[in-house]
Design a protein around this motif. Structure first.
Motif, PDB file in Angstrom:
ATOM      1  N   VAL A  64      -4.504 -10.378   1.039  1.00 15.03           N
ATOM      2  CA  VAL A  64      -3.121  -9.726   1.232  1.00 15.03           C
ATOM      3  C   VAL A  64      -3.095  -8.264   1.184  1.00 15.03           C
ATOM      4  O   VAL A  64      -3.745  -7.761   0.257  1.00 15.03           O
ATOM      5  N   VAL A  65      -2.537  -7.559   2.024  1.00 19.63           N
ATOM      6  CA  VAL A  65      -2.501  -6.163   2.008  1.00 19.63           C
ATOM      7  C   VAL A  65      -1.109  -5.712   1.850  1.00 19.63           C
ATOM      8  O   VAL A  65      -0.250  -6.000   2.586  1.00 19.63           O
ATOM      9  N   VAL A  66      -0.798  -4.960   0.530  1.00 20.15           N
ATOM     10  CA  VAL A  66       0.293  -4.550   0.024  1.00 20.15           C
ATOM     11  C   VAL A  66       0.383  -2.999   0.276  1.00 20.15           C
ATOM     12  O   VAL A  66      -0.500  -2.509  -0.454  1.00 20.15           O
ATOM     13  N   VAL A  67       1.337  -2.296   0.483  1.00 19.44           N
ATOM     14  CA  VAL A  67       1.723  -1.065   0.538  1.00 19.44           C
ATOM     15  C   VAL A  67       2.784  -0.703  -0.263  1.00 19.44           C
ATOM     16  O   VAL A  67       3.883  -1.316  -0.172  1.00 19.44           O
ATOM     17  N   THR A  68       2.695   0.203  -1.289  1.00 12.90           N
ATOM     18  CA  THR A  68       3.805   0.368  -2.535  1.00 12.90           C
ATOM     19  C   THR A  68       3.969   1.628  -2.640  1.00 12.90           C
ATOM     20  O   THR A  68       2.989   2.842  -2.536  1.00 12.90           O
ATOM     21  N   TYR A  69       5.144   2.340  -2.861  1.00 12.56           N
ATOM     22  CA  TYR A  69       5.382   3.699  -3.011  1.00 12.56           C
ATOM     23  C   TYR A  69       6.693   3.708  -4.304  1.00 12.56           C
ATOM     24  O   TYR A  69       7.805   3.478  -3.812  1.00 12.56           O
ATOM     25  N   ASP A  95      -7.262 -15.023  -1.587  1.00  9.35           N
ATOM     26  CA  ASP A  95      -8.566 -14.755  -2.163  1.00  9.35           C
ATOM     27  C   ASP A  95      -9.121 -13.161  -2.509  1.00  9.35           C
ATOM     28  O   ASP A  95      -9.906 -13.061  -3.205  1.00  9.35           O
ATOM     29  N   GLY A  96      -7.835 -12.416  -2.163  1.00  9.62           N
ATOM     30  CA  GLY A  96      -7.857 -11.122  -2.373  1.00  9.62           C
ATOM     31  C   GLY A  96      -6.475 -10.484  -2.196  1.00  9.62           C
ATOM     32  O   GLY A  96      -6.085 -10.585  -1.295  1.00  9.62           O
ATOM     33  N   VAL A  97      -6.334  -9.514  -3.023  1.00 11.35           N
ATOM     34  CA  VAL A  97      -5.122  -8.693  -3.003  1.00 11.35           C
ATOM     35  C   VAL A  97      -5.457  -7.111  -2.827  1.00 11.35           C
ATOM     36  O   VAL A  97      -5.763  -6.715  -3.975  1.00 11.35           O
ATOM     37  N   PHE A  98      -5.016  -6.377  -1.817  1.00 11.68           N
ATOM     38  CA  PHE A  98      -5.510  -5.148  -1.766  1.00 11.68           C
ATOM     39  C   PHE A  98      -4.308  -4.426  -1.731  1.00 11.68           C
ATOM     40  O   PHE A  98      -3.417  -4.468  -0.742  1.00 11.68           O
ATOM     41  N   VAL A  99      -3.899  -3.681  -2.608  1.00 12.38           N
ATOM     42  CA  VAL A  99      -3.034  -2.675  -3.180  1.00 12.38           C
ATOM     43  C   VAL A  99      -2.969  -1.131  -2.776  1.00 12.38           C
ATOM     44  O   VAL A  99      -3.897  -0.825  -3.553  1.00 12.38           O
ATOM     45  N   VAL A 100      -2.498  -0.804  -1.778  1.00 12.20           N
ATOM     46  CA  VAL A 100      -2.691   0.587  -1.409  1.00 12.20           C
ATOM     47  C   VAL A 100      -1.269   1.566  -2.187  1.00 12.20           C
ATOM     48  O   VAL A 100      -0.196   1.199  -1.757  1.00 12.20           O
ATOM     49  N   ASP A 101      -1.523   2.283  -3.609  1.00 22.13           N
ATOM     50  CA  ASP A 101      -0.608   2.983  -4.012  1.00 22.13           C
ATOM     51  C   ASP A 101      -0.216   4.139  -3.447  1.00 22.13           C
ATOM     52  O   ASP A 101      -0.992   5.029  -3.701  1.00 22.13           O
ATOM     53  N   ASN A 102       0.868   4.410  -2.625  1.00 19.54           N
ATOM     54  CA  ASN A 102       0.913   5.770  -2.490  1.00 19.54           C
ATOM     55  C   ASN A 102       1.657   6.530  -3.371  1.00 19.54           C
ATOM     56  O   ASN A 102       2.052   7.830  -2.965  1.00 19.54           O
ATOM     57  N   SER A 103       1.896   6.168  -4.424  1.00 17.29           N
ATOM     58  CA  SER A 103       2.702   6.912  -5.512  1.00 17.29           C
ATOM     59  C   SER A 103       1.492   7.654  -6.519  1.00 17.29           C
ATOM     60  O   SER A 103       1.683   8.486  -6.882  1.00 17.29           O
ATOM     61  N   GLY A 104       0.977   6.686  -7.000  1.00 22.01           N
ATOM     62  CA  GLY A 104      -0.093   7.151  -8.152  1.00 22.01           C
ATOM     63  C   GLY A 104       0.836   7.585  -9.452  1.00 22.01           C
ATOM     64  O   GLY A 104       0.095   7.762 -10.233  1.00 22.01           O
ATOM     65  N   ASP A 105       2.091   6.668  -9.451  1.00 20.44           N
ATOM     66  CA  ASP A 105       2.492   7.037 -10.921  1.00 20.44           C
ATOM     67  C   ASP A 105       2.283   5.917 -12.002  1.00 20.44           C
ATOM     68  O   ASP A 105       1.916   4.956 -11.358  1.00 20.44           O
ATOM     69  N   GLU A 106       2.540   6.204 -13.079  1.00 21.35           N
ATOM     70  CA  GLU A 106       2.123   5.394 -14.259  1.00 21.35           C
ATOM     71  C   GLU A 106       2.792   4.124 -14.296  1.00 21.35           C
ATOM     72  O   GLU A 106       2.089   3.271 -14.562  1.00 21.35           O
ATOM     73  N   VAL A 157      -7.511  -2.027  -6.066  1.00 21.71           N
ATOM     74  CA  VAL A 157      -6.268  -1.186  -5.806  1.00 21.71           C
ATOM     75  C   VAL A 157      -6.895   0.074  -5.376  1.00 21.71           C
ATOM     76  O   VAL A 157      -7.955   0.549  -5.783  1.00 21.71           O
ATOM     77  N   ASP A 158      -6.096   0.609  -4.450  1.00 24.31           N
ATOM     78  CA  ASP A 158      -6.576   2.010  -3.873  1.00 24.31           C
ATOM     79  C   ASP A 158      -5.168   3.080  -4.570  1.00 24.31           C
ATOM     80  O   ASP A 158      -4.142   3.009  -3.802  1.00 24.31           O
ATOM     81  N   HIS A 159      -5.683   3.913  -5.352  1.00 23.53           N
ATOM     82  CA  HIS A 159      -4.655   4.945  -5.772  1.00 23.53           C
ATOM     83  C   HIS A 159      -4.908   5.951  -4.705  1.00 23.53           C
ATOM     84  O   HIS A 159      -5.886   6.839  -4.987  1.00 23.53           O
ATOM     85  N   VAL A 160      -4.131   6.195  -3.921  1.00 22.38           N
ATOM     86  CA  VAL A 160      -4.227   7.382  -2.930  1.00 22.38           C
ATOM     87  C   VAL A 160      -4.016   8.623  -3.419  1.00 22.38           C
ATOM     88  O   VAL A 160      -4.770   9.629  -3.088  1.00 22.38           O
ATOM     89  N   GLY A 161      -3.097   8.803  -4.366  1.00 21.25           N
ATOM     90  CA  GLY A 161      -2.897  10.107  -4.631  1.00 21.25           C
ATOM     91  C   GLY A 161      -2.071  10.902  -3.797  1.00 21.25           C
ATOM     92  O   GLY A 161      -1.763  12.183  -4.233  1.00 21.25           O
ATOM     93  N   ALA A 162      -1.607  10.242  -2.650  1.00 23.80           N
ATOM     94  CA  ALA A 162      -0.593  11.192  -1.918  1.00 23.80           C
ATOM     95  C   ALA A 162       0.002  10.055  -1.037  1.00 23.80           C
ATOM     96  O   ALA A 162      -0.370   9.005  -0.906  1.00 23.80           O
ATOM     97  N   ASN A 163       1.149  10.363  -0.663  1.00 21.22           N
ATOM     98  CA  ASN A 163       2.089   9.409   0.236  1.00 21.22           C
ATOM     99  C   ASN A 163       1.590   9.619   1.672  1.00 21.22           C
ATOM    100  O   ASN A 163       2.094  10.571   2.219  1.00 21.22           O
ATOM    101  N   LEU A 164       1.018   8.461   2.049  1.00 17.77           N
ATOM    102  CA  LEU A 164       0.340   8.445   3.280  1.00 17.77           C
ATOM    103  C   LEU A 164       1.451   7.670   4.380  1.00 17.77           C
ATOM    104  O   LEU A 164       0.965   7.382   5.486  1.00 17.77           O
ATOM    105  N   GLY A 165       2.517   7.294   3.677  1.00 19.79           N
ATOM    106  CA  GLY A 165       3.615   6.432   4.461  1.00 19.79           C
ATOM    107  C   GLY A 165       3.074   5.079   4.667  1.00 19.79           C
ATOM    108  O   GLY A 165       1.830   4.845   4.425  1.00 19.79           O
ATOM    109  N   GLY A 166       3.907   4.144   5.034  1.00 14.64           N
ATOM    110  CA  GLY A 166       3.353   2.808   5.332  1.00 14.64           C
ATOM    111  C   GLY A 166       2.241   2.677   6.433  1.00 14.64           C
ATOM    112  O   GLY A 166       1.340   1.986   6.220  1.00 14.64           O
TER     113      GLY A 166
END
Length: 625
Positions: free
Chosen positions: A331-336, A357-368, A384-393
């Motif tokens: 599963v690939v989830v993008v969140t902000y 079998d796997g859940v990939f979360v791209v965190d566009n916010s990096g908030d606590e 989890v991929d804490h991007v550190g910047a908003n890359l958009g969906g």
């Protein structure tokens, strides 16, 4: 004449001539043709596009390609017709850098010296080919040749030689029967219209080339054999003219629909009206058939509306084929900045009857708050991929799909943080097993709100909105839907894609930021021959209502306009459709004093400039980038 082949300075393979062969369930004819092509030293690569044959073609190609390095093949997931096959093959040859693509069906056979005689004229023409002779009667032309702008028609090889000048007949060629197409011409006009399926795709490409100023000719002493089509060219009006009658309803439907589109696009309404009148006369007086008249009318209306799905009712249905039990799903989830919604989504993923079998979360916010939610869901195999910047969906899905694909997962299930899958949703998708599948969305009240396009029209310049029909417009509720529905695009809200699709087309394009990145990805998939289906029982619930139509003067409005325009520039099938963004921009600006205001006018002007810069796929969307 041997063409240059080898590598360029960077080590990239270069090709002179790539023969492009489209085949479907005619392995014996394919074997005959490929044997002939392997005898020709001027052919650097033989690219075979197999339209999902079921007669052992794939097995034969696998064995041959292991022994013959010049032979390469691709098996399309479903039968995309000759048009889809040539679209995939010509694009493949172009991507390989072939200087010339040599196009043919599996039932053709070039004379041993055909290619060498064509290559004598390299540099003189952009789109040129041989005389196409009837295999049963080689002194006759398989397809009559009418000299442009005249009433003169050559039906035999002798007649063609008589009208030739220096062995050439300018401005005419029988396309896709041993024709050569230059790399530069494909750069200029693109590739074949796959949605034509069969019939008229070759004529459309030829007429498009001529409109673009391509140099076209038939080389009379270059010969290509093709089985005579005796059921076509039926005389009418006491032999004054002929009509292309076929006993096949599929062929007739595609002929009537595609002729309508071609004539309206390139010749004008009078020529189209003459074809309609000819059709009516033929099936009223020559071969009377009320059923064929009705079918003709349906095909013509679909051509007028730009509906390229009507031929599918003549094809054998593709039954669902459940996924292999060994396939691994990510599963690939993008969140902000929506931790509460993300928490609900992750809870629902953990409750699936078939766990991912796997859940990939791209965190566009990096908030606590988001980080705390992710830490709390230790029951899931999170990455989890804490991007550190908003890359958009779009940027988020690019990173997530890339990571899951590189990790070796077989299926990727994409979604935003504001949806909630029913517990059985993943199991329903896997039970279907298609390469490109969409969940069906309801709102929190149980109303059908699935906006996936049943028809997405990038062919009709008069169609302001390309989404002509959606699932929610077609069915009153989810229960009234069939188990699976063919669609032309869907949102990344429960969209599942097999890794073989990513292998073929790459990743979502991050330059879209938000909006239409899903549409772009799916149009690329369809052009590569992958069909898309909405699965009724794969239920996904939306947490919010759709309210985007009120945002056109906001920052979101800029992306809506820009990305819609980019889709038109990239995938519009004719020049008028690709000009539509300019017309829409002028209309929005003109109406801005009474509708939208200066904010929307500024947005649409900026959007047009931005879309022009997006006409090519972003390099970050390509494999290996």
């Amino acid at each position: 004449m041997k063409q240059a082949s080898g590598t360029d300075g960077s080590g990239q393979e270069t090709l002179g001539v790539a023969a492009v062969v489209v085949t479907f369930n005619r392995v014996a004819l394919l074997q005959r043709l490929v044997t002939r092509l392997l005898e020709l030293g001027s052919v650097d690569a033989i690219l075979v596009v197999d339209n999902a044959s079921s007669d052992g073609t794939g097995e034969w190609l696998a064995d041959l390609s292991a022994r013959e390095p010049r032979v390469r093949y691709r098996i399309l997931p479903t039968n995309a017709g000759g048009a889809g096959g040539f679209q995939a093959g010509l694009e493949w040859a172009h991507d390989l850098g072939a200087e010339l693509a040599w196009l043919m069906d599996d039932d053709g056979l070039p004379a041993p010296d055909c290619l060498d005689k064509l290559l004598v004229h390299k540099g003189e023409y952009d789109f040129w080919g041989p005389a196409v002779l009837a295999q049963q009667r080689p002194d006759e032309l398989c397809f009559p040749v009418r000299l442009p702008g005249t009433a003169t028609v050559a039906r035999t090889l002798d007649q063609l030689e008589d009208v030739a000048v220096d062995g050439r007949v300018a401005d005419v060629v029988i396309p896709f029967n041993g024709v050569l197409v230059t790399h530069e011409l494909v750069d200029r006009i693109g590739t074949v219209r796959a949605e034509f399926f069969i019939w008229g795709d070759d004529v459309e490409y030829l007429w498009r080339a001529i409109d673009a100023g391509a140099r076209v000719a038939t080389i009379v002493d270059a010969h290509f054999l093709h089985p005579a089509t005796d059921d076509l060219g039926t005389p009418m009006l006491r032999g004054l003219t002929t009509y292309n009658h076929s006993p096949s309803d599929l062929k007739h439907y595609c002929m009537a629909r595609n002729n309508t589109v071609n004539l309206l696009t390139f010749r004008g309404p009078l020529h189209a009206a003459a074809f309609w009148a000819k059709t009516a006369w033929f099936y009223t007086f020559v071969k009377p058939s009320a059923r064929r008249l009705i079918l003709s009318a349906q095909a013509i209306l679909d051509g007028l509306r730009g509906n390229f799905t009507g031929h599918e009712r003549f094809l054998p249905p593709r039954p669902p084929h459940p996924a292999s039990p060994g396939e691994r799903v990510a599963v690939v989830v993008v969140t902000y900045k929506r931790p509460e919604l993300l928490d609900q989504l992750l809870t629902d993923l953990a409750a699936q009857t078939r766990r991912p079998d796997g859940v990939f979360v791209v965190d566009n916010s990096g908030d606590e708050a988001t980080a705390r939610v992710l830490e709390a869901h230790s029951e899931l195999p999170l990455r989890v991929d804490h991007v550190g910047a908003n890359l958009g969906g779009a940027g988020g899905f690019n990173r997530g799909v890339r990571a899951a694909h590189e990790a070796g997962f077989d299926r990727l299930w994409l979604m935003d943080d504001d949806v909630r899958p029913a517990p059985w949703a993943l199991q329903a998708l896997l039970a279907d097993g298609g390469d490109c599948l969409a969940c069906v969305r309801e709102d929190r009240r149980g109303n059908l709100v699935e906006k996936a396009a049943v028809r997405f029209d990038l062919s009709n310049p008069l169609q302001l909105r390309p989404k002509v029909a959606s699932i929610e417009q077609t069915y009153p509720c989810r229960a009234s839907m069939p188990a699976r529905i063919h669609i032309e695009n869907a949102a990344f809200e429960g969209f599942m894609v097999h890794r073989r699709v990513v292998d073929a087309i790459g990743y979502p394009d991050p330059s879209f930021f938000i909006f239409y990145d899903d549409c772009d990805f799916q149009l690329r998939a369809q052009r590569a021959g992958f069909a898309m289906w909405a699965v009724r029982d794969a239920l996904m619930r939306r947490q919010f209502d759709f309210v985007q139509s009120n945002d056109l003067a906001s920052w979101k409005g800029f992306y809506m306009y820009r990305n819609l325009f980019a889709v038109h520039f990239r995938y519009g099938t004719n020049a008028l459709v690709r000009l539509k963004p300019f017309v829409l921009t002028a209309g929005v600006v003109a109406l801005s004093p009474v509708r939208g205001g200066p904010g929307e006018a500024r947005n649409v002007l900026r959007a047009l400039v931005g879309a022009l810069r997006m006409r090519r796929l972003d390099s970050r969307a390509k494999l290996g980038s």
